[in-house]
Design an enzyme around this catalytic site. Structure first.
Site, PDB file in Angstrom:
ATOM      1  N   ARG A 174       0.797  -1.225   0.000  1.00 49.66           N
ATOM      2  CA  ARG A 174       0.000   0.000   0.000  1.00 49.66           C
ATOM      3  C   ARG A 174       0.834   1.282   0.000  1.00 49.66           C
ATOM      4  NH1 ARG A 174      -2.330  -3.641  -1.324  1.00 49.66           N
ATOM      5  NH2 ARG A 174      -4.195  -4.612  -0.457  1.00 49.66           N
ATOM      6  N   SER A 225     -10.628   0.340   3.678  1.00 49.38           N
ATOM      7  CA  SER A 225      -9.951  -0.234   4.847  1.00 49.38           C
ATOM      8  C   SER A 225      -9.261   0.868   5.644  1.00 49.38           C
ATOM      9  CB  SER A 225      -8.915  -1.272   4.409  1.00 49.38           C
ATOM     10  OG  SER A 225      -9.545  -2.352   3.771  1.00 49.38           O
ATOM     11  N   GLU A 295      -4.212   2.630   7.223  1.00 49.03           N
ATOM     12  CA  GLU A 295      -4.037   2.550   5.771  1.00 49.03           C
ATOM     13  C   GLU A 295      -4.670   3.768   5.128  1.00 49.03           C
ATOM     14  OE1 GLU A 295      -5.824  -0.244   2.234  1.00 49.03           O
ATOM     15  OE2 GLU A 295      -4.725  -1.257   3.829  1.00 49.03           O
TER      16      GLU A 295
END
Length: 302
Positions: A174, A225, A295
Site C-alpha cells: 500500500r 480499509s 491505511e
C-alpha cells in the site's frame, strides 16, 4: 492567494471553486473546505496549475475519487487538484494499455475484462482512480497494482514530467515512492495484461464484486480499509474478536459487516473518525500488544 486565484481564473484551466467542501469529493462524505479546488480539464492545464502553485509557493494536494482519504474538518490549506474528466484517456494496444490517472479503476477493470484482458480482476471493486491506485499500490484478492504496472508518467512540482518504471516507483504494501520520497501526480499509467478467455475473466470480476458486497459496507459512506493488516494477523479479525464491531463515536461507527471499515452512519465528523481510530488502536494494543497503523490517508489542517 487572491493573486493566484485571479491568475488561475484567467488561465481557464477547468473547474475552479473557492472554499469547496471536500465532503462532496470523498467516499466517506467527510471533509472541510479546500481554499482552492480545481478539476483541470487536461494534462496541459494541470501543468499550468502547477506552475501557478510553484510561483506562489502554495501548498497543494492531488486527489482522485476520494477513496482511502480522511480529510480534516478544518479542510485543506492551498490547492486541491481533482483528477477526473480530461485526464482519463485510454489506449489499448493488444495486451498493453495506457490510461490517464483520472480514469476510474472500476470502469477500467470492467471495460478491459469485456475485451478478454486479464490482470485487473482484483480491482473490480476498488472505488478509486488509476492515479490514486498507483500512488498507494492499491490491491485486493491477493494482487495489487505492482503486479501489472510497467511504468507511470509523473508530474512533479518543479514542472518536470518523468516516466518511472515499476522498480523506480519502489512499491511495497500500500505504498510507493510518490507518497513521501518523491511526491508527484500520476497523469498516465501503462499496464501489461494477459489475453484470456472473456467469460471466465468477467465471471471472476463478478465473483470479486459479489464478495465485496457480501462482506463490506457498500450501503454506507466509508473510506475503505482503515488499518493496514499487521501480518500475520488481519486488522478486521482483531477488531472483531475485540468486540468492537458496531462501536460508535458520534456519527462514526465500526461496521457490523467488517471490522476494518468505519462508516459515516450519519453526519460524522473527521474528529469522530479520528477518535474511533484511536480507540481501536488503544484497545488492540491493550489486548494483544499489537500496534495498529492506518491505511487510510489522513490529511488537512489540524
Amino acid at each position: 492567494m487572491v493573486e493566484a486565484v485571479k491568475e488561475l481564473q484567467e488561465l481557464n484551466i477547468g473547474k475552479l471553486k473557492i472554499n469547496e467542501p471536500l465532503a462532496h469529493h470523498t467516499t466517506i462524505k467527510i471533509g472541510g473546505p479546500a481554499d482552492i479546488f480545481i478539476e483541470p480539464s487536461s494534462v496541459e492545464n494541470l501543468q499550468k496549475v502547477m506552475e501557478v502553485i510553484r510561483n506562489h509557493h502554495l501548498n497543494w494536494r492531488a486527489i482522485g475519487r476520494g477513496s482511502n482519504l480522511l480529510v480534516s474538518d478544518k479542510g485543506i490549506e492551498g490547492v486541491v487538484l481533482k483528477l477526473g474528466n480530461g485526464i482519463d484517456s485510454l489506449e489499448i494496444n493488444e495486451t498493453e494499455i495506457t490510461v490517464g490517472g483520472g480514469h476510474s479503476l472500476v470502469s477500467l477493470s470492467t471495460l478491459i475484462s469485456k475485451k478478454g484482458l486479464s490482470g485487473l480482476e482484483f480491482a473490480s471493486g476498488i472505488p478509486g482512480s488509476v492515479g490514486g491506485a498507483v500512488y498507494m499500490n492499491a490491491g485486493a484478492h491477493g494482487s495489487d497494482i505492482s503486479k501489472v504496472l510497467t511504468k507511470a508518467h509523473i508530474l512533479f512540482l518543479d514542472g518536470s514530467m518523468e516516466w518511472l518504471s515499476n522498480e523506480e516507483l519502489e512499491f511495497s504494501y500500500r505504498t510507493s515512492i510518490l507518497q513521501n520520497k518523491r511526491p508527484g501526480i500520476v497523469v498516465e499509467a501503462v499496464f501489461l495484461l494477459e489475453a484470456g478467455e472473456k467469460n471466465s475473466i468477467v465471471a471472476q470480476m463478478q465473483k470479486n464484486k459479489d464478495y465485496r458486497k457480501e462482506t463490506q459496507p457498500w450501503n454506507f459512506p466509508c473510506a475503505g480499509s482503515i488499518f493496514r493488516n499487521p501480518l500475520p494477523n488481519y486488522a478486521g479479525k482483531l477488531i472483531e474478536v475485540a468486540g468492537l464491531k458496531g462501536f460508535s463515536i458520534g456519527g462514526a461507527k465500526i461496521s457490523e459487516m467488517h471490522g476494518n471499515f468505519i462508516v459515516n452512519a450519519g453526519n460524522a465528523t473527521a474528529g469522530d473518525v479520528l477518535a474511533l481510530i484511536q480507540h481501536v488502536k488503544d484497545t488492540i494494543y491493550h489486548l494483544y500488544q499489537i500496534k495498529m497503523e492506518t491505511e487510510v490517508e489522513i490529511i488537512g489542517r489540524k
